[in-house]
Design a protein around this motif. Structure first.
Motif, PDB file in Angstrom:
ATOM      1  N   SER A 113       0.575  -1.215  -0.041  1.00  0.00           N
ATOM      2  CA  SER A 113      -0.095  -0.105  -0.046  1.00  0.00           C
ATOM      3  C   SER A 113       0.876   1.227   0.017  1.00  0.00           C
ATOM      4  O   SER A 113       2.004   1.008   0.649  1.00  0.00           O
ATOM      5  N   HIS A 114       0.549   2.138  -0.717  1.00  0.00           N
ATOM      6  CA  HIS A 114       1.201   3.522  -0.951  1.00  0.00           C
ATOM      7  C   HIS A 114       1.280   4.127   0.417  1.00  0.00           C
ATOM      8  O   HIS A 114       2.111   4.917   0.836  1.00  0.00           O
ATOM      9  N   LEU A 115       0.235   4.110   1.177  1.00  0.00           N
ATOM     10  CA  LEU A 115      -0.042   4.565   2.497  1.00  0.00           C
ATOM     11  C   LEU A 115       1.008   3.934   3.564  1.00  0.00           C
ATOM     12  O   LEU A 115       1.708   4.814   4.322  1.00  0.00           O
ATOM     13  N   GLY A 117       3.594   2.657   2.689  1.00  0.00           N
ATOM     14  CA  GLY A 117       5.160   3.088   2.255  1.00  0.00           C
ATOM     15  C   GLY A 117       5.305   4.557   2.514  1.00  0.00           C
ATOM     16  O   GLY A 117       6.450   4.796   3.237  1.00  0.00           O
ATOM     17  N   HIS A 118       4.335   5.422   2.626  1.00  0.00           N
ATOM     18  CA  HIS A 118       4.551   6.904   3.249  1.00  0.00           C
ATOM     19  C   HIS A 118       5.089   6.794   4.623  1.00  0.00           C
ATOM     20  O   HIS A 118       5.888   7.510   5.207  1.00  0.00           O
ATOM     21  N   ILE A 119       4.475   5.970   5.376  1.00  0.00           N
ATOM     22  CA  ILE A 119       4.631   5.954   6.820  1.00  0.00           C
ATOM     23  C   ILE A 119       5.979   5.261   7.169  1.00  0.00           C
ATOM     24  O   ILE A 119       6.861   5.840   7.759  1.00  0.00           O
ATOM     25  N   VAL A 137       0.147  12.785   6.022  1.00  0.00           N
ATOM     26  CA  VAL A 137      -0.463  13.960   5.222  1.00  0.00           C
ATOM     27  C   VAL A 137       0.157  13.959   4.081  1.00  0.00           C
ATOM     28  O   VAL A 137       1.327  14.212   3.832  1.00  0.00           O
ATOM     29  N   SER A 138      -0.864  14.010   2.991  1.00  0.00           N
ATOM     30  CA  SER A 138      -0.259  13.923   1.540  1.00  0.00           C
ATOM     31  C   SER A 138      -1.305  14.571   0.672  1.00  0.00           C
ATOM     32  O   SER A 138      -2.415  15.373   1.182  1.00  0.00           O
ATOM     33  N   GLY A 139      -1.067  14.558  -0.555  1.00  0.00           N
ATOM     34  CA  GLY A 139      -2.053  15.277  -1.628  1.00  0.00           C
ATOM     35  C   GLY A 139      -3.347  14.651  -1.635  1.00  0.00           C
ATOM     36  O   GLY A 139      -4.372  14.923  -1.965  1.00  0.00           O
ATOM     37  N   GLY A 302       7.960  13.265  -0.062  1.00  0.00           N
ATOM     38  CA  GLY A 302       6.836  13.008  -1.479  1.00  0.00           C
ATOM     39  C   GLY A 302       6.842  11.452  -1.943  1.00  0.00           C
ATOM     40  O   GLY A 302       7.798  10.667  -1.255  1.00  0.00           O
ATOM     41  N   ASP A 303       6.370  11.410  -3.123  1.00  0.00           N
ATOM     42  CA  ASP A 303       6.198   9.954  -3.567  1.00  0.00           C
ATOM     43  C   ASP A 303       7.444   9.263  -4.163  1.00  0.00           C
ATOM     44  O   ASP A 303       8.004  10.117  -4.882  1.00  0.00           O
ATOM     45  N   ASN A 304       7.721   8.298  -4.092  1.00  0.00           N
ATOM     46  CA  ASN A 304       9.015   7.646  -4.156  1.00  0.00           C
ATOM     47  C   ASN A 304       9.014   6.069  -4.000  1.00  0.00           C
ATOM     48  O   ASN A 304       8.333   5.695  -3.133  1.00  0.00           O
TER      49      ASN A 304
HETATM   50 ZN    ZN Z   1       1.812  10.121  -1.761  1.00  0.00          ZN
END
Ligand code: ZN
Ligand code: KG4
Length: 337
Positions: A113-115, A117-119, A137-139, A302-304
């Motif tokens: 999951s992208h989420l 990933g962010h965490i 907190v993202s876009g 940011g996204d990576n």
């Molecule tokens: Zn993102």
């Protein structure tokens, strides 16, 4: 200790990214092709344009990621890929590339999951200690997430309408600031003062939910009313007032969550985690708690794809595997594991 090398893919929005991550916490390479310039004149992401760019870039980025990490396909233990949430046409490019390489080289596939990933980008700072709390907190998302143990994510609350980053971008558009507007508004905010006193929605309603659409409307009304009177409002003060309202709500809700869920660490991730006002305010808040503050590094907010490798490594170790019929899931939250 088992060494793992993960090749990871991220293509959920307007960044195509491929990375190589060792043991879930060391970046061997992290190639990111941003499409921001192509979307800027439209003031937001155009899905069809995004998909086309992902297709053009993804295989080139794989070659670059392997070369930069100085490895070959034979060194890879698993392939982690973002399969949601995000734009379906964008997600499908990363998912298809990941599945193809997994099949061609007989490498396990780990849907991620992208989420998460962010965490989990916080793993590049230091090992995560559980229980932890994450402010994401993202876009596209604004969520408080409780992490009782590794691999488990419990959403305490999320936004009912706009995400924090989305509200920055919408307000920025009204002010004539290029998409994505978060960074510019953050910089302007530091040169101004909170003079407009915009609303702080749901601040003390006893939930961990957020709402930013009222703030956006209040801002836009103030801006347009002034325009009709040929009055020019101070840009810096507008930015500072908007940012103060966003940061106040985020910090307040985080404090309420920390009061109910005593945790070892607070993780801050997502594109808006780059916000200097938010980072400072949360650092100040945590001076009153026995909780360590781990904001993800600015470059990884940011996204990576490296963050997908960090989260994917956990799921890989826990035995999660994807099959060749893995599909994109645009509204995925966190995997149940
Ligand atoms: Zn993102
Ligand atoms: O996580 P991300 O790269 O993409 C999504 O998954 O949504 O987040 C992008 C968002 C954009 O809305 C952008 O305006 C915002 O992050 N952003 C910021 C800052 N830098 C990026 N918002 C506030 N302050 C910043 N410094």
């Amino acid at each position: 200790m088992i060494v793992s090398i993960i090749l990871s893919f991220e293509s959920s929005a307007d960044e195509t990214s491929v990375a190589v991550v060792k043991d879930g916490n060391k970046i061997l390479s992290n190639e990111i092709a941003t499409q921001i310039k192509s979307h800027q004149r439209f003031g937001g992401i155009v899905p069809e344009v995004a998909s086309r760019h992902h297709i053009e870039r993804v295989t080139i980025l794989v070659d670059e990621a392997l070369a930069d990490a100085n490895i070959t396909y034979a060194d890879i233990d698993a392939i982690a890929v973002t399969y949601g949430p995000g734009l379906v046409g964008s997600l499908l490019i990363g998912v298809t590339a990941a599945k193809t390489i997994a099949w061609a080289h007989n490498i396990p596939l780990v849907p991620t999951s992208h989420l998460a990933g962010h965490i989990m980008a916080a793993r590049f700072v230091k090992p995560i200690e559980y229980p932890a709390l994450a402010l994401l907190v993202s876009g596209g998302h604004t969520e408080l997430v409780y992490l009782p143990r590794e691999g488990a994510f419990e959403v305490l609350g999320e936004t009912r309408d706009d995400a924090a980053g989305e509200s920055y971008d919408k307000v920025g558009r009204v002010m004539g600031i290029a998409y994505p507007a978060g960074k510019t508004i953050d910089e302007l905010a530091h040169q101004g003062k909170d003079t407009f006193n915009f609303p702080r929605a749901m601040e003390n309603d006893g939930t961990y939910e957020f709402s930013f659409s009222g703030l956006k409307s209040a801002f836009i009304n103030t801006y347009h009313n002034a325009q009709q009177r040929d009055e020019v409002l101070n840009k810096e003060n507008l930015a500072a007032s908007f940012q103060a309202a966003v940061v106040d709500v985020l910090v307040n809700k985080t404090a309420q969550a920390l009061d109910h869920y005593p945790v070892k660490q607070l993780l801050l991730g997502g594109g808006v985690a780059a916000n200097q006002g938010l980072r400072t305010a949360l650092a100040n808040l945590l001076a009153n708690y026995d909780t360590e503050f781990i904001p993800v590094p600015l470059k990884l907010a940011g996204d990576n794809a490296a963050m997908i490798g960090a989260a994917g490594e956990i799921f890989y170790r826990k035995g999660r595997r994807g099959t060749y019929d893995l599909n994109a899931d645009p509204s995925l939250e966190f995997e149940e594991y």
